[in-house]
Write a protein that holds these residues in place. Structure first.
Motif, PDB file in Angstrom:
ATOM      1  N   ASP A  52      13.454   9.464  -2.282  1.00 56.03           N
ATOM      2  CA  ASP A  52      14.022   8.135  -2.526  1.00 56.03           C
ATOM      3  C   ASP A  52      13.310   7.449  -3.698  1.00 56.03           C
ATOM      4  OD1 ASP A  52      15.749   8.502  -0.489  1.00 56.03           O
ATOM      5  OD2 ASP A  52      14.570   7.382   1.006  1.00 56.03           O
ATOM      6  N   ARG A  53      11.996   7.590  -3.721  1.00 60.32           N
ATOM      7  CA  ARG A  53      11.226   6.934  -4.788  1.00 60.32           C
ATOM      8  C   ARG A  53      11.471   7.608  -6.140  1.00 60.32           C
ATOM      9  NH1 ARG A  53       9.986   4.213  -7.966  1.00 60.32           N
ATOM     10  NH2 ARG A  53       8.089   3.060  -8.394  1.00 60.32           N
ATOM     11  N   VAL A  54      11.633   8.968  -6.101  1.00 61.38           N
ATOM     12  CA  VAL A  54      11.882   9.693  -7.342  1.00 61.38           C
ATOM     13  C   VAL A  54      13.196   9.242  -7.960  1.00 61.38           C
ATOM     14  CG1 VAL A  54      12.379  11.947  -8.327  1.00 61.38           C
ATOM     15  CG2 VAL A  54      10.526  11.711  -6.699  1.00 61.38           C
ATOM     16  N   ARG A  55      14.231   9.114  -7.141  1.00 55.51           N
ATOM     17  CA  ARG A  55      15.541   8.692  -7.671  1.00 55.51           C
ATOM     18  C   ARG A  55      15.465   7.294  -8.255  1.00 55.51           C
ATOM     19  NH1 ARG A  55      17.688  11.556  -3.183  1.00 55.51           N
ATOM     20  NH2 ARG A  55      17.776   9.670  -1.935  1.00 55.51           N
ATOM     21  N   GLU A  56      14.623   6.451  -7.650  1.00 53.11           N
ATOM     22  CA  GLU A  56      14.472   5.093  -8.190  1.00 53.11           C
ATOM     23  C   GLU A  56      13.888   5.136  -9.579  1.00 53.11           C
ATOM     24  OE1 GLU A  56      11.610   1.328  -7.383  1.00 53.11           O
ATOM     25  OE2 GLU A  56      12.449   2.300  -5.616  1.00 53.11           O
ATOM     26  N   ASP A 100       1.521   6.744  -6.835  1.00 57.56           N
ATOM     27  CA  ASP A 100       0.427   7.645  -7.188  1.00 57.56           C
ATOM     28  C   ASP A 100       0.850   9.100  -7.007  1.00 57.56           C
ATOM     29  OD1 ASP A 100      -1.197   5.559  -7.812  1.00 57.56           O
ATOM     30  OD2 ASP A 100      -2.261   5.530  -5.898  1.00 57.56           O
ATOM     31  N   ARG A 101       1.554   9.374  -5.900  1.00 60.75           N
ATOM     32  CA  ARG A 101       1.990  10.748  -5.628  1.00 60.75           C
ATOM     33  C   ARG A 101       2.968  11.240  -6.698  1.00 60.75           C
ATOM     34  NH1 ARG A 101       0.463  12.334  -0.350  1.00 60.75           N
ATOM     35  NH2 ARG A 101      -1.641  11.481  -0.273  1.00 60.75           N
ATOM     36  N   ILE A 102       3.870  10.375  -7.096  1.00 59.11           N
ATOM     37  CA  ILE A 102       4.831  10.760  -8.133  1.00 59.11           C
ATOM     38  C   ILE A 102       4.104  11.073  -9.430  1.00 59.11           C
ATOM     39  CG2 ILE A 102       6.789   9.986  -9.526  1.00 59.11           C
ATOM     40  CD1 ILE A 102       7.402  10.655  -6.586  1.00 59.11           C
ATOM     41  N   SER A 103       3.090  10.283  -9.733  1.00 56.27           N
ATOM     42  CA  SER A 103       2.311  10.518 -10.949  1.00 56.27           C
ATOM     43  C   SER A 103       1.623  11.878 -10.898  1.00 56.27           C
ATOM     44  CB  SER A 103       1.272   9.401 -11.106  1.00 56.27           C
ATOM     45  OG  SER A 103       0.419   9.663 -12.181  1.00 56.27           O
ATOM     46  N   ILE A 104       1.105  12.259  -9.728  1.00 54.52           N
ATOM     47  CA  ILE A 104       0.423  13.548  -9.563  1.00 54.52           C
ATOM     48  C   ILE A 104       1.409  14.705  -9.686  1.00 54.52           C
ATOM     49  CG2 ILE A 104      -0.788  14.991  -7.870  1.00 54.52           C
ATOM     50  CD1 ILE A 104      -2.084  12.294  -6.882  1.00 54.52           C
ATOM     51  N   ILE A 105       2.602  14.534  -9.120  1.00 58.33           N
ATOM     52  CA  ILE A 105       3.639  15.564  -9.241  1.00 58.33           C
ATOM     53  C   ILE A 105       4.026  15.744 -10.705  1.00 58.33           C
ATOM     54  CG2 ILE A 105       6.048  16.135  -8.681  1.00 58.33           C
ATOM     55  CD1 ILE A 105       5.600  14.543  -6.034  1.00 58.33           C
ATOM     56  N   ARG A 111       0.829  -1.206   0.000  1.00 60.59           N
ATOM     57  CA  ARG A 111       0.000   0.000   0.000  1.00 60.59           C
ATOM     58  C   ARG A 111       0.865   1.259   0.000  1.00 60.59           C
ATOM     59  NH1 ARG A 111      -3.304  -3.064   3.492  1.00 60.59           N
ATOM     60  NH2 ARG A 111      -2.256  -2.211   5.304  1.00 60.59           N
ATOM     61  N   MET A 112       1.953   1.240   0.786  1.00 57.15           N
ATOM     62  CA  MET A 112       2.837   2.393   0.837  1.00 57.15           C
ATOM     63  C   MET A 112       3.490   2.632  -0.524  1.00 57.15           C
ATOM     64  SD  MET A 112       6.120   3.026   3.344  1.00 57.15           S
ATOM     65  CE  MET A 112       5.107   2.751   4.785  1.00 57.15           C
ATOM     66  N   LYS A 113       3.935   1.542  -1.130  1.00 57.33           N
ATOM     67  CA  LYS A 113       4.579   1.668  -2.434  1.00 57.33           C
ATOM     68  C   LYS A 113       3.607   2.205  -3.477  1.00 57.33           C
ATOM     69  CE  LYS A 113       7.429  -1.013  -5.611  1.00 57.33           C
ATOM     70  NZ  LYS A 113       7.959  -2.329  -5.942  1.00 57.33           N
ATOM     71  N   SER A 114       2.379   1.690  -3.440  1.00 58.23           N
ATOM     72  CA  SER A 114       1.372   2.148  -4.396  1.00 58.23           C
ATOM     73  C   SER A 114       1.053   3.614  -4.185  1.00 58.23           C
ATOM     74  CB  SER A 114       0.106   1.303  -4.241  1.00 58.23           C
ATOM     75  OG  SER A 114      -0.899   1.763  -5.100  1.00 58.23           O
ATOM     76  N   ALA A 152       7.321  18.575  -2.725  1.00 61.99           N
ATOM     77  CA  ALA A 152       6.731  17.240  -2.849  1.00 61.99           C
ATOM     78  C   ALA A 152       7.797  16.201  -3.177  1.00 61.99           C
ATOM     79  CB  ALA A 152       5.641  17.248  -3.920  1.00 61.99           C
ATOM     80  N   GLU A 153       8.726  16.565  -4.054  1.00 63.88           N
ATOM     81  CA  GLU A 153       9.772  15.611  -4.429  1.00 63.88           C
ATOM     82  C   GLU A 153      10.726  15.334  -3.272  1.00 63.88           C
ATOM     83  OE1 GLU A 153      10.125  16.019  -9.262  1.00 63.88           O
ATOM     84  OE2 GLU A 153      11.514  17.170  -8.015  1.00 63.88           O
ATOM     85  N   ARG A 154      10.912  16.300  -2.409  1.00 68.61           N
ATOM     86  CA  ARG A 154      11.772  16.042  -1.229  1.00 68.61           C
ATOM     87  C   ARG A 154      11.156  14.973  -0.335  1.00 68.61           C
ATOM     88  NH1 ARG A 154      12.753  21.636  -1.240  1.00 68.61           N
ATOM     89  NH2 ARG A 154      11.087  21.995   0.280  1.00 68.61           N
ATOM     90  N   VAL A 155       9.830  15.036  -0.209  1.00 65.93           N
ATOM     91  CA  VAL A 155       9.138  14.063   0.638  1.00 65.93           C
ATOM     92  C   VAL A 155       9.294  12.650   0.082  1.00 65.93           C
ATOM     93  CG1 VAL A 155       6.878  13.353   1.523  1.00 65.93           C
ATOM     94  CG2 VAL A 155       7.478  15.787   1.433  1.00 65.93           C
TER      95      VAL A 155
END
Length: 662
Positions: A658-662, A486-491, A479-482, A652-655
Motif C-alpha cells: 500500500d505504501r509503495v503504491r502511494e 524507512d523500509r521502502i528506502s532500504i528496499i 511511528r508506523m508511517k516513519s 518486501a514490497e508485498r508487505v
C-alpha cells in the motif's frame, strides 16, 4: 637641489618578511596601499587594473592613484625610506580645510605589501612644492641584500604619459602618489570586480571613513564605503558602545525588537563600539563567488587589524555560517605592537587584547544560545522550512491546524533546529523528520497530562483521557508511517546495489544490517529478537584457523541455532553458473564449526545433525536460471533454501504494498 637617490632601509634583509609572503591574496595587500593614501590626506583614491600583452603573454597590471599631499624630497628620504620605527604622526602635513584624520599607518611597512602583489613596483610622487613627478623603481631582490640600506635612484619626469598609454582613464593630479605594479603575481579577474569591492570595503571601518572626505573607485566604479555588502542582510544584532538610533541608521532594515544592547564598563571606559550579529542565510556572507566571510573584525583607526578576533574560540554551525561582527578599538593603538608583524591579527599576549576577546566571547555565546529561539520566533513568512514540512505531509499539516498556539510554537522551534541550516532536504526527509518532530511535541503533551481524582470532575477526567488517546494514537500512526518509509528506502537501496553491480561485500553489509529482507520476521530491534552479526563468529573462526569465509551468520530468537547466509552478487550483463558443490561444502564447514561450538558449551541444546542449522543461498535471478535441476536437488537435500534478490524485493514490497503504491 633635487635628490638623486634615497637610501631604502632594509636592515640586512630583515624587511623581506614584510613583502612577498605577508599576504596570500590581493585585497589585504591593496588595502595597505590605500591606507597609505588615506594617511596622505587624499580625497579620491583610484584603482585601475587591466591585462597587458607582454611578449605574447598576458599579464595583469595594477595602478593605485591618489590625490594626496605627495612626498617632498625630505619626506621621501626621511619617512618613506625608513621602516620599522614608530612614526611621528603629528608632523604629517595636512592640507588647508581638511579635517584631522586618524592615522592608519604605524611603522612604515605597508609599502612592502606591493611586493606581495608583484615582483617589482614603480613609485610616482609629487608634492605641492614639486614641479615634476619623482619616479623610483623597487625590485624585490633588493630586500634580500646583506646590508642596512640599498640606494634607489630617483628619476624626474614632467608628466604621466608613460602610464596613460596603459591606463587611458588616468587623470593627472597636481599632487599625489601613484603605485604601479607592472606584472601582478596573482591575476585579478574582471568578473570579480564586485567581489574585490566587497572585500576591500570591509577592511575599512564605516564609523571612520564616513566622517571624512574620502572616496574610492576601482576601474572607475565607485566603492560604497558607507556600508558593507552584508549590511542589508543582518537579521539580529547585539550592539555596544553606541546608541540605538545610531545602530538603526546603519541597519535600517532590522526591526527594532531585533536589536539587543550590551552594557559593559570595559567598552565604555575604552570607548569601544561595535556589534555582533547574524545574517538570514549563509550565502549572504559571500563577498565573491568563492569567498565567504564570517567572524568578528577589529578596526584600529579605521583600518582592519584582525579579521576574526574570535578565530581560536569554539566554532559551530552558527558562527561558521551566519555570524559576524565589527569592533572599533582605537585604544589598542596605544599598546606596544598590538598587531603581529606577520599581519595575522592582534597580539593576544597583550592583556587588553585578551580582555577584549573575553568580553566579545560572552556576547557571542549569548547570541549563540538565543539564536534558535530568535529564528523560530520570526514572522511566519520567513519560516519556509516549516511550510515545506507541513505541505509535504498532509497529515502533519492537518494536525498542526488543530494544535494550540503553544504547541505550534514548539513545532516551529523543533523544525528550526532540524531544517534551518541552508541545506537541501528531500520530501522524504521532510516527512520523516516532521513525523519525529510531531511525536516529540505530542509526547510532551502526554507527559504533561495529570489527573487528580480528588479535584477533577468526571467531565474534566474524560476530556483529559480523550486528549491522551488522541495524542497516543497519532504518535503510533506517525511511528508506523516513519517505519514504513524507512523500509521502502532500504528496499530501494537494494535495487540500487543490484543496478550498480556493487561488490559482494556491499550486498553482505546491506542484508546483515537489514535481515528482515531475507525473512520478514527477523526484525530489529525488539525484546523478542536477538541479532548477532558475523563479527563474533569471524573472530572465533579466524582463531581456529577455519579456511574460507561465510557472508552472514545471524542469530535470531525464532531459531535455536545461528543462521548461515551465503551470497553471490548479482550481475546484470555477465553471469556465471554458481558452483553448488563449493557452496554446500562451505556451508557444511560452518555448520560443523557452529555444531562443535554449541556442543562444547554449557548450552543444553545439542546438535546431532548439522543440517538442522538453517542456511540460505542468495543470488540473482539470472544466476538461478543457470542452475540445473540436480543443483536445486542438491541444495534441497542439504536443507539450504535458495532465494534471489528479486524475490527478496518482491516479498518486501508485498508487505508494504500500500505504501509503495502511494
Amino acid at each position: 637641489m633635487s635628490i638623486e637617490k634615497i637610501d631604502l632601509q632594509i636592515a640586512y634583509g630583515a624587511v623581506k618578511h614584510f613583502g612577498r609572503n605577508l599576504y596570500t591574496s590581493n585585497p589585504p595587500a591593496i588595502t595597505e596601499l590605500i591606507a597609505n593614501s588615506w594617511d596622505a590626506y587624499c580625497t579620491e583614491c583610484n584603482i585601475f587594473y587591466n591585462d597587458i600583452e607582454n611578449d605574447g603573454d598576458k599579464k595583469t597590471s595594477l595602478l593605485i592613484v591618489d590625490d594626496g599631499i605627495g612626498m617632498t624630497d625630505e619626506e621621501l628620504s626621511g619617512r618613506y625610506a625608513i621602516s620599522g620605527t614608530e612614526k611621528n604622526t603629528d608632523s604629517v602635513r595636512r592640507p588647508d580645510g581638511i579635517t584631522l584624520r586618524p592615522y592608519m599607518g604605524r611603522k612604515g611597512i605597508g609599502k612592502f605589501s606591493a611586493f606581495s602583489l608583484g615582483d617589482s613596483y614603480v613609485l610616482y610622487t609629487k608634492s605641492d612644492i614639486d614641479t615634476q613627478w619623482k619616479k623610483m623603481i623597487f625590485n624585490y631582490e633588493l630586500l634580500l641584500e646583506d646590508r642596512p640600506t640599498v640606494p634607489i635612484a630617483v628619476e624626474y619626469i614632467d608628466s604621466l604619459q608613460e602610464l596613460k598609454k596603459f591606463f587611458p582613464d588616468l587623470e593627472e593630479n597636481t599632487t599625489g602618489t601613484i603605485v604601479y605594479i607592472p606584472e601582478m603575481r596573482r591575476k585579478i579577474i574582471s568578473s570579480s570586480i564586485e567581489g574585490l569591492k566587497n572585500l576591500i570595503s570591509r577592511r575599512f571601518s564605516i564609523n571612520v571613513i564616513n566622517n571624512h572626505d574620502f572616496s574610492l573607485k576601482i576601474n572607475s566604479e565607485i566603492v560604497d564605503l558607507s556600508q558593507h555588502f552584508y549590511d542589508d542582510n543582518l537579521e539580529f544584532v547585539y550592539y555596544f558602545g553606541t546608541e540605538l538610533e545610531e545602530i538603526k541608521q546603519r541597519f535600517p532594515n532590522i526591526p527594532e525588537n531585533n536589536f539587543y544592547k550590551e552594557d559593559d564598563e570595559f567598552f565604555t571606559n575604552y570607548s569601544i563600539s561595535g556589534w555582533l550579529g547574524t545574517v538570514e542565510i549563509p550565502s549572504q556572507l559571500l563577498a565573491d563567488e568563492n569567498i565567504s566571510i564570517s567572524g568578528v573584525t577589529v578596526y584600529i583607526h579605521g583600518k582592519l587589524a584582525d579579521e576574526d578576533i574570535l578565530r581560536d574560540k569554539l566554532k559551530n554551525r552558527i558562527t561558521n555560517s551566519y555570524f559576524l561582527g565589527e569592533v572599533n578599538a582605537d585604544f589598542l593603538q596605544n599598546e606596544e605592537d598590538p598587531v603581529l608583524s606577520s599581519r595575522e591579527g592582534l597580539n593576544k599576549e597583550i592583556p587588553n587584547v585578551k580582555l577584549l576577546i573575553e568580553k566579545l566571547s560572552k556576547i557571542s555565546n549569548k547570541l549563540n544560545a538565543n539564536w534558535n529561539n530568535l529564528r523560530a520566533n520570526r514572522v511566519r513568512e520567513k519560516l519556509n522550512y516549516l511550510d515545506k514540512m507541513l505541505s509535504t505531509d498532509s497529515g502533519l499539516g492537518t494536525a498542526f491546524k488543530f494544535y494550540s498556539e503553544e504547541q505550534q510554537k514548539q513545532v516551529a522551534k523543533l523544525a528550526q533546529r532540524v531544517f534551518d541550516n541552508d541545506e537541501k532536504y528531500s520530501d522524504a526527509e521532510y516527512r520523516v523528520y516532521g513525523q519525529a518532530i510531531f511525536a516529540l511535541v505530542n509526547n510532551k503533551v502526554i507527559n504533561e497530562i495529570t489527573i487528580d481524582t480528588d479535584t477533577d470532575t468526571f467531565g474534566e477526567i474524560l476530556e483529559k483521557f480523550y486528549s491522551l488517546f488522541e495524542k497516543t494514537e497519532l504518535n503510533a500512526a506517525l511511528r508506523m508511517k516513519s517505519n514504513i518509509e524507512d523500509r521502502i528506502s532500504i528496499i530501494n537501496k537494494l535495487k540500487l546495489i543490484i543496478d550498480d553491480e556493487e561488490v559482494e561485500s556491499v550486498f553482505e553489509e546491506h542484508l546483515a544490517k537489514n535481515p528482515w529482507l531475507i525473512n520478514q520476521y527477523w526484525d530489529k530491534p525488539s525484546n523478542e529478537i536477538v541479532i548477532e552479526t558475523q563479527n563474533k563468529y569471524k573472530a572465533i573462526i579466524q582463531e581456529r584457523k577455519v579456511s574460507g569465509r561465510t557472508d552472514i551468520i545471524t542469530k535470531v530468537a525464532d531459531e535455536p541455532y545461528p543462521i548461515i547466509c551465503e551470497l553471490k552478487r548479482e550481475k546484470v550483463t555477465a553471469y556465471s553458473t554458481p558452483e553448488i558443490s563449493e557452496i554446500t561444502n562451505q556451508i557444511y564447514k560452518y555448520r560443523r564449526f557452529i555444531s562443535d561450538e554449541i556442543n562444547r558449551s554449557n548450552n543444553p541444546l545439542r546438535i546431532s545433525n548439522t543440517k538442522d542449522i538453517k542456511a540460505y543461498f542468495i543470488c540473482g535471478e539470472k544466476s538461478k536460471e543457470k542452475l540445473e535441476d540436480l543443483d536445486l536437488i542438491e541444495l534441497k537435500n542439504n536443507n539450504i533454501e535458495l532465494k534471489t534478490y528479486q524475490e527478496i524485493i518482491r516479498q518486501a514490497e508485498r508487505v508494504y504494498s500500500d505504501r509503495v503504491r502511494e
